[in-house]
Each structure stands twice: as C-alpha cells, then as structure tokens.
Enzyme design. Structure first.
Site, short mmCIF file in Angstrom:
data_model
loop_
_atom_site.label_atom_id
_atom_site.label_comp_id
_atom_site.label_asym_id
_atom_site.label_seq_id
_atom_site.Cartn_x
_atom_site.Cartn_y
_atom_site.Cartn_z
N ARG A 366 0.82 -1.22 0.00
CA ARG A 366 0.00 0.00 0.00
C ARG A 366 0.84 1.26 0.00
O ARG A 366 0.32 2.35 0.05
CB ARG A 366 -0.96 -0.02 1.20
CG ARG A 366 -1.92 -1.20 1.12
CD ARG A 366 -3.08 -1.12 2.07
NE ARG A 366 -3.81 -2.39 2.01
CZ ARG A 366 -3.81 -3.31 2.95
NH1 ARG A 366 -3.13 -3.10 4.05
NH2 ARG A 366 -4.48 -4.43 2.81
N VAL A 367 2.16 1.09 -0.01
CA VAL A 367 3.04 2.25 -0.16
C VAL A 367 3.36 2.46 -1.64
O VAL A 367 3.55 3.57 -2.10
CB VAL A 367 4.33 2.04 0.67
CG1 VAL A 367 5.34 3.14 0.40
CG2 VAL A 367 3.98 2.03 2.15
#
Length: 515
Positions: A366-367
């Site tokens: 999710r980065v």
C-alpha cells in the site's frame, strides 16, 4: 547525691538525636495463593502496576497482567517449577524491560535479553520497556526510502519502504523464512540492523537460520531473539515485544532497523493460552477479545520518524502461517488489516517450481512506487500489468491455445518469460541495478526470441557479460537511480551486443546437441 547539670544532659541528648539515623527499608510484599501452568495468583500487592515485574523466589520473575480486586494474576518467566503456594513475592516498581544497544548486535538472545550463544554476558547500560506507546501521527513522516530485499518479484512489484509494515503470509513450507533470510543477507554493507524474532519455531529451524546468517557474514548486523517451541507460552508472548524494544533503540538513535516476527500465528496462540489460564473471557475461536489490539500495538511501533526526531526508522515484516491457504481466518484477516500490504506465498506455485512462490495477484504494497528508486518504477511499471494480463490469458489458454490469434499467443509467450525472470534461487539476493537490467531486457522484448527453458541461463550470462564489457552501465544505474537517455542508450547497446553473442552460443549448443 550526684550533682545533675541540666545543660549537660540537654547537650548529650541533642548530640544523640542529631547523630541518630534510622533507615527503614519499605518493601511491598505479597504471597502466592496458587500456581500452575506458568500462572501465579498473588495476594497482598494492592499497589501493583499493570505490566510490572514481580520478583519470586529462586530468581524467577513475573509480569502482572491481571489486576483484580483481591489478587494479581501474574505470568511467570523462566523456570517456574520451583515456585510453591505461600512463597513471598516482592514488587520491583519497574515495568518489564529488556537490554538494548550495540552490545546485542551479532548475538542470539532469549526474550529477556539473556545470551543463548555462549559468547559471554551482554554488556549494556541501556534498557527499554517491552511495551511502549507507538509514535504519534505528528512524529512520523511518509514512507519514502526503499528497503531492498534483493528479491526481484518483491522489489519490482511489491516494494517495501523504511517504516512500513508488510505481512508475509502463506501455508507452511512455502518459503516464508527463506524470504526473510534472503532479505537479511541483502542488507550486507548497508545501514540496516536486522532483528529476527523466532516465536514457537523448532530449535533446529532457529539453529539453521543462525548458521546461514553466520556463514554469509550477516550476523555482523543482526540480532536473533529466540523463543522456541520448547519455551513456555509466556516467553513466546513477550518475544516480539522484546524484539520491537531492541529495534526502537536504533530507530530512536537516528538509525534504521527491520524486525522480522516469525510468526505471529504462534504468538496469538501463546497469548490465547495465557489469557485462558488467567480466566479471561474467550471470544471467537477462544481467542481473547483484545487479540487484535495485541498485534496492532506491536506493529504500530514500526515507523519512519520525522526529521526533527532524527529520521530513524523501524520496519516490521510479520509472518502469518495460514491453514490450507485460508486468508479469511481470524488471525490472518486481523493482521492483514493492520499492515500496509501483504506478500502472499502460494503452495501450488511453490510446488510447480515457481520460487519465490509469490502470487502477484493477491499480494500488494500500500506504499507502492514511493518505496522504489525511480529506475525500478520506470521498468516495473509495465511488469505488473503484463503479469496480470498474462494470468487472465493463461486461464483461458489452458482450454486450447490453437484457436488464439497471433497477438494473444505473443502475450502468452511474453508472460511465460516474465515468470521465468522473476524466479530466483535461495541465498542469492540481487543488487537493485541488476534487477533493473533484467526487467528492462524483458520489458524491451529482448527475451521474446529466447526459449523459455533458456531464460535463467540468459540472465546469468547477461550479468557476467555486462560486468565484463559494460561495467559502467551498472554503476550508472546505481548512482543515478533513474533511467535517463544516456542510461537507456547504454543499456540498449549492451543488450544488442549480448543478443548477438547469446544467439551464437545458443546456435552452437543446438548444433552440438543434433550431432
């Protein structure tokens, strides 16, 4: 009759009073009401704190977990078989702490910070409490710097950043610990301190990991916290918190550390055992109601601190073992919802020879591209899309690929080669510039004419060729961290030159096979 002088008596009494020193040692003590299964119930410690260390006879310590009206429920650490009903218990007025600092680097310790490697005592003045509040929102900054794992499939499609929490999830024997070991080996020569926390693992497995790290020179920047399956549940329960406390020392002194918790499934089971013995009410699957909070307060301690606090980072890579690939079970879904993404390892891929067995469809970071160098973003942008399209086509193509049009067949062939590119042997992490080079070759269709069986050989020979004839190219990628026109031109020139030599060697090998 003796002559009594009042002033002399007064003087003597005054001197006596002035020189009188009374030292009163006040110790709050209680007594053991009952003991069993690593749990002791203590009466008489009315002012005890939650999480406080209590001193039992025979050098045994305990942690106060349940503060009840008339007693304290305590979990015992170490050999508790000597403790008897009626034994005296003393308060220490200290929250449970572990030794931290430089002296631990290169050592194998238990969750209390006691050495297990026979290399003598650990000499450090620094202690951190095992339970600490995670840094607040204002104290953090976004995750931007990459943690290079040296594994092509991860660094290209599921990048991990400093301060991130990335879950490694999969069935038993799918290569979860192998991923961790490769990531540790790849930090050699870097500025990361690696903390491997083994929870409920077999001692032989932990010994194997320590041997591998030692053989590759990785113990020079690693700490191993071991709570094996033979240890009581209490030791397994505090192990990851102790490892996090050790990592926080480096984070708070403007450096970078990464913690591997292997694995949190066994950690949850040990906490369930303790909670049920403490008579806490059971919830779903007999886990206590706060099992979510147990893992969230642990993993939230991973952070990238802001510049004012020194910009240090603590990265967390927890492991969860699934049963028959069920990621929707209680503990897996809990930890998935806490972390910033997951790397899903699939047994079917592993058994079919695709190793590391990463399912790129379910796995996510999710980065995202923030945790990649620009060069990797440039070449891997199309990779994920190509892999997704290949998976969809492959599902249809298994019903018969003769009827497919030429473009679809080409896409299938390309996907097969990309799958081969992402395969990697154990204990062979790759520097990022080599990863960029091979993915660049795949993205620019240099592999389209190479047989699928020869892709592995192509990759090995390409690295050797470029290091010999175009050594400046890898240096340029490493320094610039981006593919500009000069790097692109040099890379294309190197790949064209290699293509000619590889085709020539492939031709001579084919001729030799025929004859």
């Amino acid at each position: 009759m003796a002559n009594i002088k009042a002033d002399e008596i007064t003087k003597i009494l005054r001197e006596q009073i002035e020189n009188y020193q009374q030292t009163v040692a006040v110790e709050e003590v209680g007594s053991v009401i009952s003991v069993g299964d690593g749990i002791a119930r203590v009466h008489g410690l009315d002012r005890c704190m939650a999480g406080e260390m209590l001193e039992f006879p025979h050098g045994v310590f305990g942690i106060a977990l349940n503060l009840e009206e008339d007693q304290v429920g305590t979990v015992l650490l170490g050999d508790y078989t000597e403790i008897r009903e009626g034994d005296t218990v003393k308060r220490t007025n200290k929250i449970m702490s572990v030794p931290v600092g430089e002296a631990l680097v290169g050592r194998v310790v238990d969750p209390l910070g006691q050495p297990l490697d026979g290399k003598g005592p650990i000499l450090t003045q620094h202690f951190n409490p095992i339970e600490r509040l995670a840094p607040g929102v204002v104290d953090r900054q976004p995750v931007r710097e990459p943690v290079q794992t040296g594994i092509k499939a991860i660094d290209s499609m599921i990048p991990i950043g400093r301060g991130q929490r990335e879950l490694i999830i999969g069935d038993r024997q799918t290569g979860k610990t192998a991923l961790i070991v490769d990531t540790i080996l790849n930090q050699r020569g870097g500025d990361m301190i690696c903390i491997y926390c083994a929870i409920g693992q077999k001692r032989s497995t932990i010994a194997q990991v320590v041997k591998t790290l030692t053989d590759h020179g990785a113990m020079a920047y690693s700490i191993v916290v071991a709570a094996s399956a033979a240890e009581p549940a209490t030791m397994q329960y505090i192990a990851p918190f102790a490892a996090a406390a050790m990592g926080e020392y480096f984070r708070d002194t403007k450096r970078h550390a990464v913690c591997f918790y292997d694995d949190l499934s066994k950690h949850a089971q040990s906490y369930r055992e303790i909670s049920l013995l403490l008579r806490r009410p059971p919830g779903r699957e007999a886990f206590p109601g706060d099992v979510f909070f147990l893992h969230s307060r642990l993993l939230e301690r991973a952070a990238k601190l802001n510049d004012k606090l020194g910009a240090g980072s603590l990265t967390a890579l927890p492991v969860i073992e699934t049963q028959a690939g069920d990621v929707s079970a209680y503990i897996p879904t809990n930890v998935i919802s806490i972390t910033d993404g997951q790397i899903y390892l699939e047994a079917d891929l592993f058994n079919s020879g695709i190793r590391p067995a990463i399912n790129a469809g379910i796995s996510v970071s999710r980065v995202g591209g923030n945790a990649q160098i620009k060069a990797m973003r440039q070449v891997a942008g199309t990779l994920r899309l190509d892999m997704a399209q290949y998976r969809e086509l492959a599902a249809f193509a298994q019903f018969g690929s003769e009827q497919l049009d030429k473009a679809t067949q080409q896409q299938l062939a390309r996907g097969q080669r990309l799958v081969e590119i992402l395969k990697q042997d154990q204990y062979q992490p790759l520097p990022v510039e080599k990863q960029v080079l091979i993915i660049f070759a795949g993205a620019n269709r240099y592999l389209d004419e190479v047989d699928v069986a020869d892709v592995g050989r192509y990759e090995r020979e390409l690295y050797a060729f470029v290091e010999t004839n175009y050594s400046g190219l890898l240096q340029m990628i490493r320094d610039k961290k981006a593919i500009d026109d000069a790097v692109r031109a040099e890379a294309l020139r190197a790949l064209d030159a290699f293509k000619a030599t590889f085709q020539a060697t492939a031709g001579t090998k084919a001729a030799a096979t025929k004859s």
